[in-house]
Design a protein around this motif. Structure first.
Motif, PDB file in Angstrom:
ATOM      1  N   MET A   1       0.844  -1.207   0.000  1.00 11.23           N
ATOM      2  CA  MET A   1       0.000   0.000   0.000  1.00 11.23           C
ATOM      3  C   MET A   1       0.871   1.245   0.000  1.00 11.23           C
ATOM      4  SD  MET A   1      -2.914  -1.210   2.732  1.00 11.23           S
ATOM      5  CE  MET A   1      -3.956   0.208   2.477  1.00 11.23           C
ATOM      6  N   THR A   2       0.369   2.296  -0.630  1.00 12.35           N
ATOM      7  CA  THR A   2       1.112   3.542  -0.731  1.00 12.35           C
ATOM      8  C   THR A   2       1.002   4.323   0.570  1.00 12.35           C
ATOM      9  OG1 THR A   2       0.673   3.650  -3.103  1.00 12.35           O
ATOM     10  CG2 THR A   2       1.351   5.691  -2.024  1.00 12.35           C
ATOM     11  N   ARG A   3       2.148   4.778   1.086  1.00 14.12           N
ATOM     12  CA  ARG A   3       2.178   5.519   2.349  1.00 14.12           C
ATOM     13  C   ARG A   3       2.396   6.996   2.042  1.00 14.12           C
ATOM     14  NH1 ARG A   3       3.636   2.778   7.138  1.00 14.12           N
ATOM     15  NH2 ARG A   3       3.259   4.152   8.919  1.00 14.12           N
ATOM     16  N   VAL A   4       1.557   7.859   2.616  1.00 12.82           N
ATOM     17  CA  VAL A   4       1.615   9.299   2.384  1.00 12.82           C
ATOM     18  C   VAL A   4       1.837  10.005   3.716  1.00 12.82           C
ATOM     19  CG1 VAL A   4       0.381  11.334   1.540  1.00 12.82           C
ATOM     20  CG2 VAL A   4       0.086   9.131   0.387  1.00 12.82           C
ATOM     21  N   LEU A   5       2.761  10.952   3.717  1.00 12.46           N
ATOM     22  CA  LEU A   5       2.994  11.807   4.885  1.00 12.46           C
ATOM     23  C   LEU A   5       2.345  13.159   4.625  1.00 12.46           C
ATOM     24  CD1 LEU A   5       4.326  12.611   7.558  1.00 12.46           C
ATOM     25  CD2 LEU A   5       6.432  13.107   6.279  1.00 12.46           C
ATOM     26  N   VAL A   6       1.396  13.537   5.476  1.00 11.64           N
ATOM     27  CA  VAL A   6       0.716  14.831   5.392  1.00 11.64           C
ATOM     28  C   VAL A   6       1.353  15.775   6.402  1.00 11.64           C
ATOM     29  CG1 VAL A   6      -1.468  16.062   5.722  1.00 11.64           C
ATOM     30  CG2 VAL A   6      -1.455  13.788   4.630  1.00 11.64           C
ATOM     31  N   VAL A   7       1.835  16.922   5.921  1.00  5.68           N
ATOM     32  CA  VAL A   7       2.504  17.886   6.795  1.00  5.68           C
ATOM     33  C   VAL A   7       1.723  19.203   6.743  1.00  5.68           C
ATOM     34  CG1 VAL A   7       4.677  19.001   7.397  1.00  5.68           C
ATOM     35  CG2 VAL A   7       4.705  16.810   6.155  1.00  5.68           C
ATOM     36  N   ASP A   8       0.991  19.487   7.818  1.00  3.54           N
ATOM     37  CA  ASP A   8       0.146  20.688   7.851  1.00  3.54           C
ATOM     38  C   ASP A   8      -0.220  20.955   9.302  1.00  3.54           C
ATOM     39  OD1 ASP A   8      -2.073  22.615   7.500  1.00  3.54           O
ATOM     40  OD2 ASP A   8      -1.975  22.027   5.401  1.00  3.54           O
ATOM     41  N   ASN A  20      -9.896  11.278   3.385  1.00  7.71           N
ATOM     42  CA  ASN A  20      -9.976  10.988   1.953  1.00  7.71           C
ATOM     43  C   ASN A  20      -8.896  10.027   1.488  1.00  7.71           C
ATOM     44  OD1 ASN A  20     -12.037  12.742   0.221  1.00  7.71           O
ATOM     45  ND2 ASN A  20     -11.462  13.927   2.027  1.00  7.71           N
ATOM     46  N   LEU A  21      -7.704  10.154   2.037  1.00  9.55           N
ATOM     47  CA  LEU A  21      -6.623   9.255   1.642  1.00  9.55           C
ATOM     48  C   LEU A  21      -6.879   7.835   2.147  1.00  9.55           C
ATOM     49  CD1 LEU A  21      -3.626  11.659   2.279  1.00  9.55           C
ATOM     50  CD2 LEU A  21      -4.284  10.722   0.057  1.00  9.55           C
ATOM     51  N   LYS A  22      -7.292   7.715   3.398  1.00 10.62           N
ATOM     52  CA  LYS A  22      -7.554   6.376   3.945  1.00 10.62           C
ATOM     53  C   LYS A  22      -8.726   5.706   3.225  1.00 10.62           C
ATOM     54  CE  LYS A  22      -5.576   6.776   8.579  1.00 10.62           C
ATOM     55  NZ  LYS A  22      -5.812   6.709  10.038  1.00 10.62           N
ATOM     56  N   ALA A  23      -9.705   6.503   2.799  1.00 13.51           N
ATOM     57  CA  ALA A  23     -10.839   5.942   2.063  1.00 13.51           C
ATOM     58  C   ALA A  23     -10.399   5.339   0.731  1.00 13.51           C
ATOM     59  CB  ALA A  23     -11.895   7.016   1.826  1.00 13.51           C
ATOM     60  N   ARG A  24      -9.235   5.783   0.250  1.00 11.31           N
ATOM     61  CA  ARG A  24      -8.690   5.260  -1.013  1.00 11.31           C
ATOM     62  C   ARG A  24      -7.512   4.322  -0.769  1.00 11.31           C
ATOM     63  NH1 ARG A  24     -11.151   9.908  -1.393  1.00 11.31           N
ATOM     64  NH2 ARG A  24     -12.311  10.471  -3.289  1.00 11.31           N
ATOM     65  N   ASN A  25      -7.468   3.796   0.438  1.00 13.70           N
ATOM     66  CA  ASN A  25      -6.515   2.743   0.807  1.00 13.70           C
ATOM     67  C   ASN A  25      -5.062   3.199   0.883  1.00 13.70           C
ATOM     68  OD1 ASN A  25      -8.504   0.665   1.038  1.00 13.70           O
ATOM     69  ND2 ASN A  25      -8.570   0.561  -1.205  1.00 13.70           N
ATOM     70  N   TYR A  26      -4.838   4.483   1.134  1.00 14.34           N
ATOM     71  CA  TYR A  26      -3.490   4.939   1.450  1.00 14.34           C
ATOM     72  C   TYR A  26      -3.232   4.745   2.944  1.00 14.34           C
ATOM     73  CZ  TYR A  26      -3.336   7.436  -3.056  1.00 14.34           C
ATOM     74  OH  TYR A  26      -3.342   7.760  -4.399  1.00 14.34           O
ATOM     75  N   VAL A  27      -1.990   4.480   3.290  1.00 16.30           N
ATOM     76  CA  VAL A  27      -1.554   4.539   4.685  1.00 16.30           C
ATOM     77  C   VAL A  27      -1.086   5.964   4.935  1.00 16.30           C
ATOM     78  CG1 VAL A  27       0.087   3.675   6.384  1.00 16.30           C
ATOM     79  CG2 VAL A  27      -0.866   2.121   4.661  1.00 16.30           C
ATOM     80  N   VAL A  28      -1.554   6.590   6.018  1.00 17.05           N
ATOM     81  CA  VAL A  28      -1.308   8.023   6.215  1.00 17.05           C
ATOM     82  C   VAL A  28      -0.639   8.286   7.552  1.00 17.05           C
ATOM     83  CG1 VAL A  28      -2.323  10.331   6.169  1.00 17.05           C
ATOM     84  CG2 VAL A  28      -3.414   8.477   4.889  1.00 17.05           C
ATOM     85  N   ASP A  29       0.430   9.087   7.503  1.00 18.58           N
ATOM     86  CA  ASP A  29       1.031   9.673   8.697  1.00 18.58           C
ATOM     87  C   ASP A  29       0.810  11.177   8.621  1.00 18.58           C
ATOM     88  OD1 ASP A  29       2.278   7.207   9.655  1.00 18.58           O
ATOM     89  OD2 ASP A  29       3.624   7.435   7.941  1.00 18.58           O
ATOM     90  N   ALA A  48       5.104   9.239  -0.712  1.00 18.42           N
ATOM     91  CA  ALA A  48       4.842  10.599  -1.195  1.00 18.42           C
ATOM     92  C   ALA A  48       4.573  11.489   0.011  1.00 18.42           C
ATOM     93  CB  ALA A  48       3.657  10.627  -2.158  1.00 18.42           C
ATOM     94  N   ILE A  49       4.770  12.800  -0.185  1.00 22.90           N
ATOM     95  CA  ILE A  49       4.592  13.761   0.908  1.00 22.90           C
ATOM     96  C   ILE A  49       3.740  14.921   0.418  1.00 22.90           C
ATOM     97  CG2 ILE A  49       5.775  15.360   2.474  1.00 22.90           C
ATOM     98  CD1 ILE A  49       8.254  13.483   2.219  1.00 22.90           C
ATOM     99  N   ARG A  72      13.839  10.450  -1.567  1.00 26.40           N
ATOM    100  CA  ARG A  72      13.747  10.846  -2.970  1.00 26.40           C
ATOM    101  C   ARG A  72      12.312  10.788  -3.477  1.00 26.40           C
ATOM    102  NH1 ARG A  72      17.937   7.318  -6.249  1.00 26.40           N
ATOM    103  NH2 ARG A  72      16.904   8.441  -7.926  1.00 26.40           N
ATOM    104  N   VAL A  73      11.357  10.634  -2.582  1.00 29.62           N
ATOM    105  CA  VAL A  73       9.964  10.443  -2.983  1.00 29.62           C
ATOM    106  C   VAL A  73       9.351  11.776  -3.429  1.00 29.62           C
ATOM    107  CG1 VAL A  73       9.746   8.524  -1.382  1.00 29.62           C
ATOM    108  CG2 VAL A  73       9.055  10.815  -0.650  1.00 29.62           C
ATOM    109  N   PRO A  74       8.226  11.717  -4.163  1.00 29.46           N
ATOM    110  CA  PRO A  74       7.570  12.950  -4.600  1.00 29.46           C
ATOM    111  C   PRO A  74       7.109  13.810  -3.427  1.00 29.46           C
ATOM    112  CG  PRO A  74       6.701  11.064  -5.801  1.00 29.46           C
ATOM    113  CD  PRO A  74       7.552  10.520  -4.696  1.00 29.46           C
TER     114      PRO A  74
END
Length: 227
Positions: A1-8, A20-29, A48-49, A72-74
């Motif tokens: 699964m794709t892991r996304v880091l949200v920084v805000d 919204n990300l979890k609803a689309r099966n992303y793992v979110v930090d 991705a970040i 080196r991720v997006p």
């Protein structure tokens, strides 16, 4: 699964993105500040970040530079800052895309998907996978760049742009084609992306970036790769 880091640091935006990300099966930090973002990027290795520039402890541009020293991720900037100079500064620091607030969730998710796809380009055939110039060597098969005997770190977007140019070596590739292949069809009016990323590639690869021998500009038209 794709892991996304949200920084805000705005809880409502973080909550909306996480749902919204979890609803689309992303793992979110999630990180509320730059310091936490740098730590989580090192510990959890996201794919991705999503990064806001207005953080409470440090400038977003400095966070981008810090992240680029670790991963080196997006990196997609999601910010209320809308001036061209601020967008170019973020791209120049190493961001891969820039989305202004308020944003449409569908568009942001589409840009995220496109950014992640750029990290998984079609694997080139072994034939012609190694390109050697007087200044640098590129191995497209294993994604390695070397200059003066040292490895050169390229971001996913820099790699994708370089791959398109190398595949078309000796021929001019139009701005429209480059923007569509690297960023997608909705980016055809974002020529400043090309200027920023070509300047970065020249700084990293050319012996004399102000007088490039290999990454050639056709003003107002496109770019060409020469051996």
């Amino acid at each position: 699964m794709t892991r996304v880091l949200v920084v805000d640091d705005e809880p409502p935006i973080v909550r909306t993105l996480v749902i919204n990300l979890k609803a689309r099966n992303y793992v979110v930090d999630a990180a509320p500040d730059g310091t936490t973002a740098l730590r989580l990027a090192s510990e959890n290795r996201p794919d991705a970040i999503l990064l806001d520039l207005g953080l409470p402890d440090m400038e977003g541009i400095d966070v981008i530079k810090g992240l680029r020293g670790r991963v080196r991720v997006p990196i997609l900037v999601v910010s209320a800052r809308q001036t061209t100079d601020e967008k170019i500064a973020a791209l120049d620091a190493g961001a891969d895309d820039y989305v202004t607030k308020p944003f449409a969730m569908d568009e942001l998710l589409a840009r995220l998907r496109a950014a992640v796809r750029r990290t998984q380009p079609e694997e080139p055939s072994n034939e012609g996978a190694v390109v050697t110039t007087r200044s640098f060597t590129i191995d497209l098969h294993v994604k390695k760049a070397r200059r003066k005997g040292r490895d050169v770190r390229l971001t996913p977007t820099e790699w994708h742009l370089l791959e398109v140019l190398i595949r078309n070596r000796g021929r001019m590739v139009s701005q429209k084609q480059l923007l569509q292949e690297v960023w997608g069809p909705s980016y055809q009016n974002h020529a400043h992306y090309l200027r920023v990323y070509m300047a970065q590639l020249r700084r990293k690869l050319e012996a004399d970036p102000s007088h490039p021998r290999h990454l050639i500009t056709h003003p107002g038209m496109g770019y060409r790769f020469e051996l």
